[in-house]
Design a protein around this motif. Structure first.
Motif, PDB file in Angstrom:
ATOM      1  N   GLY A 130      31.497  40.677  39.717  1.00 53.91           N
ATOM      2  CA  GLY A 130      32.624  39.863  39.279  1.00 53.91           C
ATOM      3  C   GLY A 130      33.888  40.016  40.098  1.00 53.91           C
ATOM      4  N   HIS A 131      33.874  40.804  41.180  1.00 58.00           N
ATOM      5  CA  HIS A 131      35.050  40.931  42.037  1.00 58.00           C
ATOM      6  C   HIS A 131      35.177  39.680  42.906  1.00 58.00           C
ATOM      7  N   ARG A 132      36.406  39.225  43.110  1.00 57.00           N
ATOM      8  CA  ARG A 132      36.614  37.975  43.819  1.00 57.00           C
ATOM      9  C   ARG A 132      36.667  38.142  45.331  1.00 57.00           C
ATOM     10  N   GLY A 133      36.817  39.367  45.821  1.00 55.69           N
ATOM     11  CA  GLY A 133      36.852  39.557  47.262  1.00 55.69           C
ATOM     12  C   GLY A 133      36.804  41.019  47.628  1.00 55.69           C
ATOM     13  N   LEU A 134      36.661  41.286  48.934  1.00 54.65           N
ATOM     14  CA  LEU A 134      36.560  42.658  49.437  1.00 54.65           C
ATOM     15  C   LEU A 134      37.165  42.712  50.838  1.00 54.65           C
ATOM     16  N   ARG A 135      37.889  43.798  51.116  1.00 60.07           N
ATOM     17  CA  ARG A 135      38.403  44.054  52.454  1.00 60.07           C
ATOM     18  C   ARG A 135      37.770  45.341  52.966  1.00 60.07           C
ATOM     19  N   TRP A 136      37.183  45.260  54.165  1.00 66.12           N
ATOM     20  CA  TRP A 136      36.612  46.446  54.803  1.00 66.12           C
ATOM     21  C   TRP A 136      36.867  46.362  56.309  1.00 66.12           C
ATOM     22  N   GLY A 137      37.369  47.458  56.860  1.00 61.85           N
ATOM     23  CA  GLY A 137      37.623  47.500  58.293  1.00 61.85           C
ATOM     24  C   GLY A 137      38.592  46.433  58.759  1.00 61.85           C
ATOM     25  N   GLY A 138      39.564  46.088  57.917  1.00 58.66           N
ATOM     26  CA  GLY A 138      40.549  45.084  58.274  1.00 58.66           C
ATOM     27  C   GLY A 138      40.072  43.656  58.126  1.00 58.66           C
ATOM     28  N   ILE A 139      38.850  43.463  57.640  1.00 59.74           N
ATOM     29  CA  ILE A 139      38.300  42.109  57.460  1.00 59.74           C
ATOM     30  C   ILE A 139      38.248  41.800  55.962  1.00 59.74           C
ATOM     31  N   ALA A 140      38.936  40.751  55.538  1.00 57.76           N
ATOM     32  CA  ALA A 140      38.945  40.332  54.135  1.00 57.76           C
ATOM     33  C   ALA A 140      37.974  39.167  53.952  1.00 57.76           C
ATOM     34  N   GLN A 141      37.155  39.256  52.903  1.00 56.12           N
ATOM     35  CA  GLN A 141      36.184  38.199  52.620  1.00 56.12           C
ATOM     36  C   GLN A 141      36.208  37.856  51.136  1.00 56.12           C
ATOM     37  N   ASP A 142      35.889  36.611  50.829  1.00 55.34           N
ATOM     38  CA  ASP A 142      35.824  36.159  49.446  1.00 55.34           C
ATOM     39  C   ASP A 142      34.388  36.217  48.940  1.00 55.34           C
ATOM     40  N   ASN A 143      34.257  36.356  47.639  1.00 59.72           N
ATOM     41  CA  ASN A 143      32.969  36.259  46.966  1.00 59.72           C
ATOM     42  C   ASN A 143      32.607  34.786  46.806  1.00 59.72           C
ATOM     43  N   HIS A 144      31.378  34.409  47.135  1.00 60.70           N
ATOM     44  CA  HIS A 144      30.947  33.013  47.041  1.00 60.70           C
ATOM     45  C   HIS A 144      30.336  32.653  45.691  1.00 60.70           C
ATOM     46  N   ASP A 145      30.378  33.586  44.737  1.00 64.05           N
ATOM     47  CA  ASP A 145      29.881  33.314  43.382  1.00 64.05           C
ATOM     48  C   ASP A 145      30.577  32.064  42.829  1.00 64.05           C
ATOM     49  N   PRO A 146      29.823  31.019  42.458  1.00 67.29           N
ATOM     50  CA  PRO A 146      30.443  29.755  42.058  1.00 67.29           C
ATOM     51  C   PRO A 146      30.858  29.663  40.588  1.00 67.29           C
ATOM     52  N   VAL A 147      30.584  30.698  39.789  1.00 60.57           N
ATOM     53  CA  VAL A 147      30.855  30.572  38.358  1.00 60.57           C
ATOM     54  C   VAL A 147      31.944  31.524  37.861  1.00 60.57           C
ATOM     55  N   THR A 148      32.054  32.726  38.437  1.00 61.69           N
ATOM     56  CA  THR A 148      33.062  33.683  37.981  1.00 61.69           C
ATOM     57  C   THR A 148      34.453  33.135  38.267  1.00 61.69           C
ATOM     58  N   GLY A 149      35.283  33.094  37.218  1.00 63.53           N
ATOM     59  CA  GLY A 149      36.608  32.515  37.352  1.00 63.53           C
ATOM     60  C   GLY A 149      36.630  31.008  37.189  1.00 63.53           C
ATOM     61  N   ARG A 150      35.460  30.397  37.102  1.00 63.83           N
ATOM     62  CA  ARG A 150      35.367  28.943  36.944  1.00 63.83           C
ATOM     63  C   ARG A 150      34.747  28.550  35.609  1.00 63.83           C
ATOM     64  N   VAL A 151      33.909  29.418  35.071  1.00 68.45           N
ATOM     65  CA  VAL A 151      33.268  29.200  33.776  1.00 68.45           C
ATOM     66  C   VAL A 151      33.703  30.322  32.845  1.00 68.45           C
ATOM     67  N   ASP A 152      34.164  29.968  31.665  1.00 68.34           N
ATOM     68  CA  ASP A 152      34.634  30.965  30.707  1.00 68.34           C
ATOM     69  C   ASP A 152      33.532  31.981  30.411  1.00 68.34           C
ATOM     70  N   GLY A 153      33.827  33.259  30.624  1.00 65.71           N
ATOM     71  CA  GLY A 153      32.876  34.332  30.341  1.00 65.71           C
ATOM     72  C   GLY A 153      31.955  34.675  31.490  1.00 65.71           C
ATOM     73  N   ALA A 154      31.978  33.896  32.579  1.00 66.56           N
ATOM     74  CA  ALA A 154      31.077  34.156  33.707  1.00 66.56           C
ATOM     75  C   ALA A 154      31.495  35.422  34.446  1.00 66.56           C
ATOM     76  N   ASP A 155      30.493  36.219  34.874  1.00 64.55           N
ATOM     77  CA  ASP A 155      30.803  37.489  35.536  1.00 64.55           C
ATOM     78  C   ASP A 155      29.833  37.821  36.677  1.00 64.55           C
ATOM     79  N   GLY A 156      29.127  36.850  37.209  1.00 70.35           N
ATOM     80  CA  GLY A 156      28.227  37.106  38.347  1.00 70.35           C
ATOM     81  C   GLY A 156      27.041  36.148  38.285  1.00 70.35           C
ATOM     82  N   MET A 157      26.032  36.262  39.209  1.00 70.01           N
ATOM     83  CA  MET A 157      25.730  37.497  39.907  1.00 70.01           C
ATOM     84  C   MET A 157      25.654  37.293  41.425  1.00 70.01           C
ATOM     85  N   LYS A 158      24.699  36.438  41.901  1.00 66.50           N
ATOM     86  CA  LYS A 158      24.420  36.454  43.326  1.00 66.50           C
ATOM     87  C   LYS A 158      23.935  35.091  43.818  1.00 66.50           C
ATOM     88  N   THR A 159      24.567  34.646  44.923  1.00 67.94           N
ATOM     89  CA  THR A 159      24.108  33.464  45.631  1.00 67.94           C
ATOM     90  C   THR A 159      23.174  33.869  46.761  1.00 67.94           C
TER      91      THR A 159
END
Length: 346
Positions: free
Chosen positions: A161-190
């Motif tokens: 359910g995390h919306r993004g991650l930064r590692w080694g100076g590179i920031a990336q977004d999570n491509h999960d299409p439902v978390t934050g878009r559907v009430d109660g959605a929390d994952g999982m994997k595309t």
């Protein structure tokens, strides 16, 4: 699928085998969660990322962009898998936990067998194209998602359910299409490869009711993402639960072999609920107790020894566990004689 009772609300070719692409990583995460729960793996344990791994996996598909010499912890690798779908993080976790990909794949496939994923095999920890060694089905992935959320709820909340991650100076977004878009959605994997198309295993929970959904073979990401959101909303908006039997209710008896009592009461460890379309009548419900019996003593209060099979309008719909409502010790010599006489005269 409504995981609160295991009922399927909609399916199309649910048993058809397909290539899951990065949805494979859900089993890698499940395998790690199981090892953590058993005390065989620690989230704070660091792993020395090697030049060999960098050469093989840097910028290969979705990536955490790990570099040789870095020392991510198991917890950081898990976030790299669940948040940015790191192919490199998946392989690193496998090697860190078991010493080799072969050992890790053996664990993944053993876990799949244990969960009853009968149409599944894993040939990689990340779903990278492997010549068809990795395959699964929608039904199997729903079982995996259910097990992940039910068996390891705290770890699930921590790493999904995390919306993004930064590692080694590179920031990336999570491509999960439902978390934050559907009430109660929390994952999982595309997932996506040319071979697999666009895939998704997703989940959402509202008011204690969790839905699990699987999409496979979508021709484009936009269609997959819209359909995922619409399926979850449809499941919550158009279905509701109806209680058939409350928790801890005695629903019948099972025959006992060589016990101090010839039978034992059976009760429901959890409430028996069915999911029905909103605004419709429940229909004709029949319930049948199923077990292999008679059940040999001794039996301990709480042992799960039978199933309650629920049929609606003549169609078998659900099965719920039934447990012994009392302890039945093994019969002494005199009691065995009495029991034999009862069976003979019955």
């Amino acid at each position: 699928m409504d995981t609160s009772n295991g009922q399927t609300l909609f399916e199309r070719e649910a048993g058809r085998r397909f290539v899951p692409a990065s949805v494979t990583k859900v089993m890698t995460v499940y395998t790690a969660f199981k090892l953590i729960d058993e005390g065989a793996l620690r989230t704070e344990m660091p792993f020395q990322y090697t030049q060999e791994l960098e050469d093989a996996w840097y910028n290969e598909g979705s990536n955490m962009f790990l570099r040789a010499g870095e020392q991510p912890t198991i917890g950081q690798l898990l976030l790299g898998i669940t948040t940015v779908s790191g192919n490199d993080a998946s392989v690193a976790l496998a090697v860190a936990a078991t010493g080799s990909l072969e050992n890790w794949l053996a664990l993944m496939n053993a876990n799949a067998a244990e969960l009853g994923m009968n149409d599944t095999h894993f040939g990689s920890p990340n779903g990278y194209p492997d010549g068809g060694q990795t395959y699964t089905s929608a039904r199997d992935l729903a079982l995996l998602g259910e097990a992940l959320t039910k068996n390891y709820p705290e770890l699930y909340k921590r790493y999904f359910g995390h919306r993004g991650l930064r590692w080694g100076g590179i920031a990336q977004d999570n491509h999960d299409p439902v978390t934050g878009r559907v009430d109660g959605a929390d994952g999982m994997k595309t997932g996506y490869t040319r071979e697999a198309g666009f895939t998704f295993l997703g989940s959402a929970e509202r008011d204690g009711r969790r839905l699990m959904m699987v999409l496979a073979g979508s021709p484009n990401g936009g269609l997959r993402d819209r359909t995922a959101r619409e399926l979850l909303e449809w499941g919550f908006d158009n279905f509701e639960q109806s209680m058939l039997v409350p928790s801890q209710a005695v629903v019948g008896h099972a025959l006992v072999q060589d016990g101090e009592s010839p039978r034992v009461a059976l009760r429901t460890p959890v409430a028996v609920r069915t999911t029905i379309p909103r605004g419709t009548a429940l229909g004709d419900v029949t319930m049948e107790i199923v077990y292999r019996g008679p059940i040999e003593a001794p039996i301990t209060d709480g042992d799960r020894i039978a199933q309650l099979r629920v049929s609606i309008d003549g169609e078998p719909t659900l099965e719920f566990p039934l447990e012994a409502a009392a302890t039945v010790e093994r019969a002494n010599a005199w009691q065995r004689i009495v029991n034999a006489w009862r069976r003979w005269t019955a």
